[in-house]
Write a protein that holds these residues in place. Structure first.
Motif, PDB file in Angstrom:
ATOM      1  N   LYS A 261       0.857  -1.191   0.000  1.00  0.00           N
ATOM      2  CA  LYS A 261       0.000   0.000   0.000  1.00  0.00           C
ATOM      3  C   LYS A 261       0.885   1.229   0.000  1.00  0.00           C
ATOM      4  CE  LYS A 261      -3.425   2.472   2.865  1.00  0.00           C
ATOM      5  NZ  LYS A 261      -4.390   2.377   3.983  1.00  0.00           N
ATOM      6  N   ASP A 266      -2.999   9.985   3.515  1.00  0.00           N
ATOM      7  CA  ASP A 266      -4.398   9.556   3.566  1.00  0.00           C
ATOM      8  C   ASP A 266      -5.228  10.587   4.310  1.00  0.00           C
ATOM      9  OD1 ASP A 266      -6.794   8.272   3.634  1.00  0.00           O
ATOM     10  OD2 ASP A 266      -6.150   6.650   4.989  1.00  0.00           O
ATOM     11  N   ASP A 285       1.266   6.294   5.402  1.00  0.00           N
ATOM     12  CA  ASP A 285       0.316   5.307   4.874  1.00  0.00           C
ATOM     13  C   ASP A 285       0.879   4.584   3.645  1.00  0.00           C
ATOM     14  OD1 ASP A 285      -2.074   4.079   5.467  1.00  0.00           O
ATOM     15  OD2 ASP A 285      -3.304   5.432   4.261  1.00  0.00           O
ATOM     16  N   GLU A 346      -9.526   3.149   1.548  1.00  0.00           N
ATOM     17  CA  GLU A 346      -8.914   3.269   0.221  1.00  0.00           C
ATOM     18  C   GLU A 346      -7.802   2.258  -0.012  1.00  0.00           C
ATOM     19  OE1 GLU A 346      -7.910   4.856   2.767  1.00  0.00           O
ATOM     20  OE2 GLU A 346      -5.728   4.757   2.652  1.00  0.00           O
ATOM     21  N   THR A 371      -0.686  -0.484   5.784  1.00  0.00           N
ATOM     22  CA  THR A 371      -1.229   0.192   6.972  1.00  0.00           C
ATOM     23  C   THR A 371      -2.738   0.274   6.747  1.00  0.00           C
ATOM     24  OG1 THR A 371      -0.671   2.238   5.801  1.00  0.00           O
ATOM     25  CG2 THR A 371       0.795   1.578   7.584  1.00  0.00           C
TER      26      THR A 371
HETATM   27 ZN    ZN Z   1      -5.050   4.547   4.507  1.00  0.00          ZN
END
Ligand code: ZN
Ligand code: BES
Ligand code: MN
Length: 495
Positions: A261, A266, A285, A346, A371
């Protein structure tokens, strides 16, 4: 594009760390650490009797340190080793971190490596990790003055010098990988954009013997990566998918794909997060992506025999007039449709596209790292990551590696009884489960995209960041996952 004016320029710190192993400390050592086990007398090496040490509060208990005064020469530091029979690489890593913290103004450290059942090379690597990572403090473009470590010398028996040197060489690679992950995770989102991270990968991968390919917005449209494109809709910064491949010399022992990710920041999208301090950590993030990039840059030097592919899914998650709406439906890579109930969920959206891409190539196992959920932090705190998966053998590989590198994981159930929470009346899936078991429903969402291939998901929402200095972790980004993934890759076997 991000307006550059208010930001310091993006630069990764350049560090030089000299390591050595010999039978005696080098003449320029500033401090020499002596590990003294519980009940042992420090006398032989330092002239200090056990009684005198005890009077100064030092008994050899694990975690204790005693800095001895002397008019000249290097500073001697007693480091409590605890139970002599319980000495493992994990303990040695911790003890070296205690030494580094006991004499913060000393840049040139030496440590007498105790004789132990641990192979010398592993002990040497662990000691270097402990001392060097304990001295890490994120600061843009350079190490902070409190963090400098110029050299580490290990003092070992003549017969162990070669093994110690070999271990130190490996340790340097591992430390470099972990620090790269920390540097990237620590860099604020306005400075380290998806495009900048792609630039870092493009620069570092060839040096590390990795193939690298950057997929820009147009390429992502052609691939149909609706998850990553959808989350990127609200941002003025373009997305990037970074694909890296490590090919070992000779026939690979297995094929492993890593998915990370890479949310550069974020904000929650239109489901905007509140302005509390936790959300200032959302620059991290992308720790999953950073951990993979860090780990992969070390594979060739460490002689990894598996083929490893990495996908880093990079964008920020911003609110704006063009952002994904709550209730929108997007089409993911592979054609599945997802109803976006919450734009703050997301991570699973951007990861799903890469999981599908991973299944489209020959692959023995897929591991994703993200995360992903605040719920993982609630359940396991900030020192243990959550793992879930569809294959016990692969889960065991991750758990074993986690134990070896002391990046702890704990398995949560991939409970299919909750799968119905992801049903949507108007699409194949919704991106949000119920209010409870958020880490599990997030993993169940990801599982929909792995086509039954052996897969493990690592949720590092809690462990990516530390609120306090402890052992070889400092306040700030931990780079959790970089050392874990290196260990998994080096020991990988197809299930
Ligand atoms: Zn996130
Ligand atoms: N990046 C966060 C998860 C997170 C939260 C990491 C706290 C570190 C600390 C993730 O994108 C997120 O926002 N998750 C939501 C999911 C929810 C909307 C289902 C969460 O955990 O609240
Ligand atoms: Mn979010």
């Amino acid at each position: 594009m991000t307006h550059a004016a208010p930001y310091p320029p993006f630069a990764l710190p350049q560090r030089t760390l000299r390591v050595g192993a010999a039978a005696t400390a080098p003449s320029d050592a500033g401090a020499v650490g002596h590990i003294v086990f519980d009940g042992e007398a420090p006398e032989a090496r330092t002239g200090l009797s056990a009684e005198r040490a005890a009077a100064l509060g030092f008994t050899g208990k694990s975690g204790q340190t005693l800095v001895l005064t002397s008019a000249e020469g290097p500073v001697d530091v007693l480091v409590g080793g605890g139970d002599a029979d319980a000495l493992t690489t994990t303990v040695l890593r911790d003890l070296a971190s205690h030494l580094a913290r006991a004499v913060p103004s000393q840049e040139k450290l030496a440590l007498v490596l105790p004789r132990a059942d641990v192979p010398t090379a592993e002990a040497a690597a662990a000691a270097l990790e402990g001392a060097s990572l304990a001295r890490y403090v994120y600061r843009i473009g350079e190490d902070g003055p409190e963090a400098r470590l110029a050299s580490l010398d290990l003092i070992v028996g003549e017969d162990a010098v070669d093994d110690a040197r070999a271990g130190l060489a490996r340790g340097l690679e591992i430390v470099k990988a972990a620090k790269l992950a920390r540097d990237l995770a620590g860099t604020p989102g306005g400075i380290l954009t998806a495009t900048k991270l792609a630039g870092v990968a493009a620069e570092l991968c060839p040096q590390a013997g990795l193939e690298v390919e950057i997929f820009d917005e147009q390429a992502l449209i052609e691939l149909g990566c609706g998850g990553l494109l959808g989350i990127n809709l609200g941002s003025v910064e373009p997305p990037a998918m970074i694909k890296m491949v490590y090919r070992p010399e000779g026939e690979p022992t297995g094929k492993l794909t890593l998915v990370g990710k890479g949310i550069m920041y974020d904000a929650g999208g239109l489901a905007l997060k509140p302005g509390d301090e936790v959300h200032a950590t959302m620059k991290n993030d992308m720790t999953g992506a950073a951990a993979i990039l860090g780990a992969m840059t070390a594979l060739r030097a460490l002689g990894c025999r598996a083929q490893v592919t990495g996908y880093l899914m990079c964008t920020d998650n911003m609110p704006s007039g063009s952002a994904l709406r709550l209730g929108d439906i997007v089409v993911m890579r592979g054609g599945k449709t997802v109803e976006v109930i919450n734009t703050d969920a997301e991570g699973r959206m951007v990861m799903a596209d890469a999981l599908v891409l991973a299944t489209e190539e020959p692959v023995d196992a897929i591991i994703d790292i993200a995360t992903l959920t605040g719920a993982a932090m609630r359940a396991l705190g900030t020192e243990i990551a959550a793992v879930m998966g569809n294959n016990t053998g692969l889960l065991d590989q991750v758990k074993t590696a986690a134990e070896r590198v002391d990046e702890p994981v704990w398995e949560l159930p991939l409970a299919h009884r909750y799968r119905a929470e992801l049903n949507s009346p108007i699409a194949d899936l919704r991106n949000l489960g119920g209010v409870n078991a958020g880490s599990i429903t997030a993993a169940l969402f990801l599982e929909e995209f792995v086509a039954g291939k052996p897969w493990v998901h690592i949720d590092i929402a809690g462990t990516a960041q530390s609120g306090a200095a402890k052992k070889w972790i400092n306040h700030g980004p931990t780079g959790f996952g970089a050392r874990l993934l290196i260990d998994v890759a080096l020991n990988f076997r197809a299930e």
